[in-house]
Design an enzyme around this catalytic site. Structure first.
Site, PDB file in Angstrom:
ATOM      1  N   ASP A 338     116.347 122.917  32.978  1.00 27.78           N
ATOM      2  CA  ASP A 338     116.309 121.668  33.271  1.00 27.78           C
ATOM      3  C   ASP A 338     117.964 121.162  34.025  1.00 27.78           C
ATOM      4  O   ASP A 338     118.620 122.195  33.908  1.00 27.78           O
ATOM      5  CB  ASP A 338     116.974 121.343  31.362  1.00 27.78           C
ATOM      6  N   GLU A 373     113.287 122.162  37.208  1.00 23.63           N
ATOM      7  CA  GLU A 373     113.223 120.563  37.451  1.00 23.63           C
ATOM      8  C   GLU A 373     114.708 120.756  38.891  1.00 23.63           C
ATOM      9  O   GLU A 373     115.397 120.776  38.209  1.00 23.63           O
ATOM     10  CB  GLU A 373     114.067 120.412  36.103  1.00 23.63           C
TER      11      GLU A 373
END
Length: 662
Positions: A338, A373
């Site tokens: 993330d 990401e």
């Protein structure tokens, strides 16, 4: 009275060796570390850690056993301008604990103090770390080791995927055990999913703001203890720990040939900003664990109040050890990071950052599927295409281009083709493979596929922020009617685009990622930021699933696996047998034709046998097929006794695939 001997600075964390427990804690700036042991009644015994080797404080508890509850108190300067926020009144969680007992509520005793230390003791309110020592029989489990070229990712939430599944026993729904249930595995296998990517399953907590509103952090990105399995997704069956239940699920998925990727959060911690709770790293060694400004403030490049300083040598090793723990103890096949730009901050983004170097040097981790990401909200935070070899990346440019092409008429076919070809301009020149592009139309963050076709505006009022949260840049199209209630003509156009987008995703070069529920027609009622909705808004409604769409999706994935141009994970080159780009007359597109405005019709010949016909206009068109005998192929037609075609008449917003007869 318990007494600690010096013990050893290794192994890290709390380790049971069969005769006792060795405790270690990193803190470069502490003046004293106190181990706090708790009995079943919550009574606390404080014992100063007797030894320090470098920046590792350590001690050994003879006779200590698994199940021992513990925490730490750390003393040192409270000097925010220098980044120090030590406060011995606050019990602290071991950053390496592998289990926790209890929950973190909205309690003022967690306040560490802004300019002055808060003296309220937090021990009674804080969950206790647990020493665990669980052996497990993997029964010869081996990773499925799906080649990247054959990988089809399915992004899902443990609870959202299974909570309403009618064929899973009620007591198992919403749990790790549900992932191992034959009904769920059958669904994944029937679809053709190779890789299940789970939203965070590490121990996370709900932000105080959400608790005040009666909401929760459903997605789970507010991680407190990244080594610990979150017990909220455990069934609670007697004798089966959360860790064992997750292992059982992964073993069952592996037995079915399905990989498991975990979404992990190392960009920030659950301690939030300076007003957030002091639970762990802030009180252990704030200046080492976090990115700070020169005056000691948190550098909030994540939007979550703080950012972990992953370039610090110890913090780098903490992440590497955590990933190896999940790989070794749970046999996970990969990780999705993330806000992955934080991984490479030094503080600017650097492809050679310490954590990237450590990952590349670790043979076990470098063999895993690693997905980033590729952004954060800091300066220079957008880094799509810039991660080192070994990483694949979520491709938001692919997402926006395909939405814009099919739904808005804003994207020319040249841009469409570039992203259909694994966004080659982003990745090919940097020595990456097509699989580095994780193609997606939707993800957990944003509209579902159905909502993308039904809502032009976000509808996030249930989140309690007066609809201010969530993106306003969705590239969606409701086809003239906001919401799920619309006439038959509008629904016909929506369904055509639904199938066109799924087909584009699953037949593009690169690695496709399907959001769980998109194959069923799942709606979140226009909420494009459902991070705090642990309810029927986010749980898949299996009873009303679009069965025809599920079959269509499964047929597409089977078709994908037949096409060498999509599975060999090699770049398409001009003039090779992988791809030919054709116009509506079946002729090769000239350089000039690529530049003709927003032309939205084309044909794509893959591996000289499969012909993808695209009409993204809002009117019917006729295309002349290239030389050969062509017929329909599932899910676009039945090949047995099929009519041989020389032209194709395509309705508005449609895509079709034909196969060339031998």
């Amino acid at each position: 009275m318990a007494v600690l001997t010096h013990g050893s600075p290794t192994p890290s964390g709390a380790y049971f060796d069969g005769k006792g427990i060795n405790f270690t804690l990193f803190s470069a700036h502490a003046e004293q570390v106190t181990l706090c042991l708790f009995d079943e009644q919550g009574q606390e015994r404080q014992i100063a850690m007797p030894a320090r080797t470098g920046d590792i404080w350590h001690g050994y508890l003879p006779g200590g056993k698994p199940g021992q509850r513990y925490g730490y108190r750390v003393s040192g300067p409270f000097d925010p301008s220098r980044g120090h926020r030590f406060n011995p009144h606050k019990l602290l969680i071991d950053p390496r604990t592998r289990a926790l007992e209890g929950k973190v509520g909205d309690d003022p005793r967690f306040t560490g103090g802004v300019s002055q230390p808060d003296v309220r003791d937090s021990a009674a309110a804080l969950p206790k770390c647990l020493v665990i020592h669980e052996e497990y029989d993997w029964q010869g489990d081996k990773p499925p080791a799906i080649p990247w070229g054959n990988t089809v990712i399915y992004e899902a939430h443990v609870r959202g995927l299974t909570q309403l599944h009618p064929d899973i026993p009620p007591e198992l729904r919403g749990t790790y055990a549900a992932l191992a249930h034959p009904a769920l595995i059958e669904h994944l296998k029937t679809l053709g999913i190779t890789t299940l990517e789970l939203l965070p399953v590490q121990f996370h907590i709900d932000e105080p703001r959400l608790q005040k509103m009666g909401l929760s952090n459903y997605w789970g990105y507010n991680v407190l203890a990244p080594f610990a399995v979150d017990p909220d997704y455990a069934s609670g069956r007697e004798g089966i720990s959360p860790l064992r239940e997750l292992r059982d699920a992964i073993k069952a998925l592996h037995n079915a040939g399905i990989e498991v990727i975990l979404d992990v959060v190392f960009n920030h911690s659950a301690e939030l900003d300076v007003f957030g709770p002091t639970l762990c790293q802030r009180g252990i060694d704030n200046a080492s664990y976090y990115w700070l400004t020169p005056d000691g403030e948190y550098d909030n490049i994540t939007g979550c109040g703080n950012a972990l300083r992953l370039s610090h040598p110890y913090v780098t090793q903490w992440v590497i050890d955590c990933l190896n723990y999940w790989r070794d103890s749970c046999h996970v096949d990969g990780f999705r990071f993330d806000l992955g730009t934080v991984l490479g901050r030094t503080p600017a983004f650097d492809q050679h950052a310490p954590l990237f170097a450590a990952l590349a040097a670790d043979e076990r981790l470098s063999a895993c599927k690693l997905i980033a990401e590729p952004w954060d909200i800091g300066l220079g935070g957008y880094q799509l295409g810039n991660f080192p070899t070994g990483f694949s990346e979520w491709n938001d440019q692919y997402r926006d281009a395909m939405r814009g092409f099919w739904l808005r008429g804003e994207v020319p076919r040249g841009t469409f083709a570039q992203h259909f070809a694994a966004s080659s301009r982003l990745f090919e020149q940097r020595g990456r493979l097509p699989s580095a592009s994780i193609n997606q139309i939707t993800a957990h963050d944003g509209f579902t596929l159905l909502d993308l076709l039904c809502f032009n505006q976000k509808h996030n009022q249930m989140n309690g922020e007066e609809n201010r949260d969530g993106s306003d840049n969705n590239h969606s199209n409701n086809f003239g009617c906001e919401g799920l209630v619309a006439d038959a003509a509008i629904w016909q156009r929506r369904k055509a685009c639904q199938r066109a987008l799924l087909t584009t995703l699953l037949l593009s070069q690169g690695t496709p990622m399907l959001l769980a529920g998109d194959e069923q027609g799942h709606s979140q009622q226009g909420n494009n930021n459902a991070y705090c909705q642990n309810n029927i808004l986010t749980w898949l409604d299996w009873g009303s699933a679009d069965r025809a769409l599920m079959t269509f999706t499964a047929d597409l994935i089977r078709l994908r696996q037949q096409i060498p141009a999509l599975t060999q994970d090699q770049w398409w080159q001009s003039g090779d047998s992988n791809v030919q780009w054709l116009d509506s007359q079946g002729q090769a597109l000239s350089d000039a034709a690529w530049e003709q405005g927003c032309q939205q019709q084309l044909q794509i010949l893959l591996s000289q046998r499969w012909l993808v016909l695209i009409n993204a206009t809002d009117h019917e068109c006729e295309m002349h097929l290239p030389e050969g005998e062509w017929e329909g192929i599932p899910p676009f037609g039945v090949s047995d006794h099929a009519e041989r075609l020389t032209t194709w008449r395509g309705s508005a917003h449609t895509i079709c695939v034909l196969i060339k007869r031998d």
